[in-house]
Write an enzyme that holds these catalytic residues in place. Structure first.
Site, PDB file in Angstrom:
ATOM      1  N   VAL A 174     -44.736  14.300  67.044  1.00 29.44           N
ATOM      2  CA  VAL A 174     -44.167  15.046  68.158  1.00 29.44           C
ATOM      3  C   VAL A 174     -45.328  15.551  69.000  1.00 29.44           C
ATOM      4  O   VAL A 174     -46.360  15.975  68.461  1.00 29.44           O
ATOM      5  CB  VAL A 174     -43.301  16.226  67.657  1.00 29.44           C
ATOM      6  N   LEU A 188     -37.586  19.133  66.785  1.00 28.67           N
ATOM      7  CA  LEU A 188     -37.566  17.744  67.221  1.00 28.67           C
ATOM      8  C   LEU A 188     -37.935  16.781  66.085  1.00 28.67           C
ATOM      9  O   LEU A 188     -37.274  15.752  65.905  1.00 28.67           O
ATOM     10  CB  LEU A 188     -38.509  17.549  68.413  1.00 28.67           C
ATOM     11  N   GLU A 233     -45.889   9.018  52.443  1.00 28.50           N
ATOM     12  CA  GLU A 233     -47.169   9.512  51.925  1.00 28.50           C
ATOM     13  C   GLU A 233     -47.714  10.470  52.979  1.00 28.50           C
ATOM     14  O   GLU A 233     -47.568  10.232  54.169  1.00 28.50           O
ATOM     15  CB  GLU A 233     -48.097   8.326  51.729  1.00 28.50           C
ATOM     16  N   ASN A 252     -51.120  19.307  54.655  1.00 28.89           N
ATOM     17  CA  ASN A 252     -50.239  19.413  55.819  1.00 28.89           C
ATOM     18  C   ASN A 252     -48.998  20.245  55.461  1.00 28.89           C
ATOM     19  O   ASN A 252     -47.938  19.720  55.146  1.00 28.89           O
ATOM     20  CB  ASN A 252     -49.853  18.024  56.322  1.00 28.89           C
ATOM     21  N   TYR A 269     -40.322  18.095  55.213  1.00 31.82           N
ATOM     22  CA  TYR A 269     -39.809  17.096  54.288  1.00 31.82           C
ATOM     23  C   TYR A 269     -38.971  17.731  53.184  1.00 31.82           C
ATOM     24  O   TYR A 269     -37.941  17.183  52.789  1.00 31.82           O
ATOM     25  CB  TYR A 269     -40.960  16.263  53.717  1.00 31.82           C
TER      26      TYR A 269
END
Length: 118
Positions: free
Chosen positions: A45, A54, A77, A82, A89
């Site tokens: 994004v 988004l 992966e 992060n 996720y």
């Protein structure tokens, strides 16, 4: 650019995008389907438009398309550091099923392997 063009030409690739009213691409999601397994290969994004839902919308649409195409699971992966991606996720049903030690060289970092049923 050539890698994206090659990815888009593959019959196994599905792409979902988001555009502004003046047709500027602001988000994209690519998946690859092999038999009943889908792999999320890219989710991005525009930096100025992050944290507005988004990426989640793109990912959920890609998951629907994968399920419709016969996939029973989706995998990806990601860099261990992060945190924003990990949160997204998890919200979409992914769980960590493994890791690749020292997968990323700069900086030296593990890759997490995530999986979600469809």
């Amino acid at each position: 650019a050539s890698q994206f063009a090659e990815t888009l030409r593959s019959p196994r690739t599905a792409a979902v995008g988001a555009w502004t009213d003046d047709e500027a691409l602001i988000g994209m999601c690519f998946t690859e389907l092999v038999l009943d397994e889908c792999t999320l290969t890219n989710l991005a994004v525009h930096p100025t438009l992050r944290r507005r839902g988004l990426a989640e919308a793109l990912l959920r649409e890609a998951m629907v398309l994968a399920r419709t195409a016969g996939a029973t699971r989706i995998m990806l992966e990601m860099r261990e550091s992060n945190e924003a991606a990990r949160t997204l996720y998890a919200k979409c049903g992914f769980v960590c099923v493994g890791r690749r030690r020292r997968y990323y060289k700069r900086p030296d970092e593990d890759a997490l392997l995530l999986d979600a049923p469809l």
